[in-house]
Design an enzyme around this catalytic site. Structure first.
Site, PDB file in Angstrom:
ATOM      1  N   ASN A 149     -17.509  25.163   6.092  1.00 57.68           N
ATOM      2  CA  ASN A 149     -15.899  26.646   6.149  1.00 57.68           C
ATOM      3  C   ASN A 149     -15.703  26.545   5.549  1.00 57.68           C
ATOM      4  O   ASN A 149     -14.249  27.437   5.723  1.00 57.68           O
ATOM      5  CB  ASN A 149     -16.070  26.600   7.498  1.00 57.68           C
ATOM      6  CG  ASN A 149     -16.693  26.510   9.147  1.00 57.68           C
ATOM      7  OD1 ASN A 149     -16.640  24.930   9.438  1.00 57.68           O
ATOM      8  ND2 ASN A 149     -17.335  27.743   8.899  1.00 57.68           N
ATOM      9  N   ILE A 157     -10.458  29.015   3.014  1.00 55.69           N
ATOM     10  CA  ILE A 157     -10.793  28.117   4.824  1.00 55.69           C
ATOM     11  C   ILE A 157     -11.301  28.740   5.577  1.00 55.69           C
ATOM     12  O   ILE A 157     -10.500  30.190   5.452  1.00 55.69           O
ATOM     13  CB  ILE A 157      -9.701  27.350   4.846  1.00 55.69           C
ATOM     14  CG1 ILE A 157      -9.261  26.461   4.446  1.00 55.69           C
ATOM     15  CG2 ILE A 157      -9.972  27.124   6.388  1.00 55.69           C
ATOM     16  CD1 ILE A 157      -8.070  25.278   4.110  1.00 55.69           C
ATOM     17  N   CYS A 158     -12.727  29.201   5.930  1.00 51.41           N
ATOM     18  CA  CYS A 158     -12.611  29.950   7.141  1.00 51.41           C
ATOM     19  C   CYS A 158     -11.975  28.988   8.017  1.00 51.41           C
ATOM     20  O   CYS A 158     -13.111  28.211   9.220  1.00 51.41           O
ATOM     21  CB  CYS A 158     -14.251  30.111   7.158  1.00 51.41           C
ATOM     22  SG  CYS A 158     -14.969  31.911   8.307  1.00 51.41           S
ATOM     23  N   LEU A 159     -10.882  29.703   9.061  1.00 49.26           N
ATOM     24  CA  LEU A 159     -10.628  28.415  10.083  1.00 49.26           C
ATOM     25  C   LEU A 159      -9.934  30.233  11.231  1.00 49.26           C
ATOM     26  O   LEU A 159      -8.712  30.987  10.309  1.00 49.26           O
ATOM     27  CB  LEU A 159      -9.388  28.064  10.244  1.00 49.26           C
ATOM     28  CG  LEU A 159      -8.951  26.824  11.020  1.00 49.26           C
ATOM     29  CD1 LEU A 159      -9.959  26.386  11.883  1.00 49.26           C
ATOM     30  CD2 LEU A 159      -7.849  26.385  10.961  1.00 49.26           C
ATOM     31  N   LEU A 192     -18.641  29.530   4.634  1.00 49.43           N
ATOM     32  CA  LEU A 192     -18.258  29.708   3.495  1.00 49.43           C
ATOM     33  C   LEU A 192     -19.235  29.454   2.379  1.00 49.43           C
ATOM     34  O   LEU A 192     -19.248  29.555   0.853  1.00 49.43           O
ATOM     35  CB  LEU A 192     -16.617  29.687   2.884  1.00 49.43           C
ATOM     36  CG  LEU A 192     -15.800  30.427   3.422  1.00 49.43           C
ATOM     37  CD1 LEU A 192     -14.440  30.074   3.573  1.00 49.43           C
ATOM     38  CD2 LEU A 192     -16.424  31.986   3.334  1.00 49.43           C
TER      39      LEU A 192
END
Length: 227
Positions: A149, A157-159, A192
């Site tokens: 991610n 960052i994918c959060l 990602l």
């Protein structure tokens, strides 16, 4: 003017909120390790980049969770805070460097390895005490984050809590703790880093762990930081 003595009447709402968070963070770091929430969560440092200037640019140095493929390695987070904070989330990313720059740094860390007999965890240089303001720590620091991610090149960052599920109840401290938690709780279906995500999708955890450790070693350097 140093943040903890700045005149708060001249601050806007965002700056007052950040000052409140900074005071809480400083108070926590003064506690012993077994009482400090930040240290217990392996957040070695969380602070504005310029202690005497811009309150909207912070950084953090975090350690990979023990018992995981990220253990024994530290990463730096860059925290860009909007003027509308905390109504809008901070932009947090892992600091990355080019392969060439990392290789240049690795050429310089041989002397540090010899001096501190560095193996894995943080080492403290007791001779580097600086007037009671802290000591210098020697750490293994990585400039790429191998995670499904997180973008390997940019550190993005994918959060969800940093995007659609953000709430003003979140703080910089809790946001950093959520990122550390993400390391051991990846979501391969929102990737990602497609290569690592695909390995997790087929549940080849041995290959995943080995690849993460490989990258963490390849792109790490030994560095001295002030804490």
């Amino acid at each position: 003017m140093i943040f903890d003595i700045v005149i708060v009447t001249n601050m806007n709402a965002s700056e007052k909120r950040l000052l409140k968070e900074l005071r809480s963070i400083k108070k926590d770091y003064k506690k012993s390790r077994d009482q400090s929430k930040l240290r217990d969560n392996e957040i070695l440092k969380l602070s504005p980049i310029d202690q005497d200037g811009d309150m909207f640019k912070w950084f953090a140095i975090v350690k990979g969770p023990d018992g995981s493929c990220f253990e024994d390695t530290y990463w730096e987070l860059l925290i860009d805070i909007p003027q509308s904070y905390p109504l809008q989330p901070p932009n947090i990313s892992f600091k990355t460097l080019s392969n060439e720059r990392i290789m240049d740094l690795k050429k310089k860390d041989k002397s540090l390895k010899k001096k501190y007999q560095f193996v894995h965890d943080v080492k403290y240089d007791e001779e580097a005490e600086d007037g009671g303001d802290g000591v210098k720590a020697v750490i293994k620091k990585c400039y790429k984050m191998p995670h499904p991610n997180i973008n390997f090149k940019t550190g993005e960052i994918c959060l969800d809590i940093l995007q659609s599920k953000w709430s003003p109840a979140w703080t910089l401290q809790s946001s950093v703790m959520a990122i550390i938690s993400l390391l051991t709780n990846p979501e391969p279906f929102s990737p990602l880093n497609i290569d690592l995500a695909n390995i997790l999708k087929i549940e080849d955890h041995t290959a995943y762990n080995d690849l993460v450790r490989y990258y963490a070693n390849k792109y790490s350097t030994i560095e001295v930081i002030k804490i």
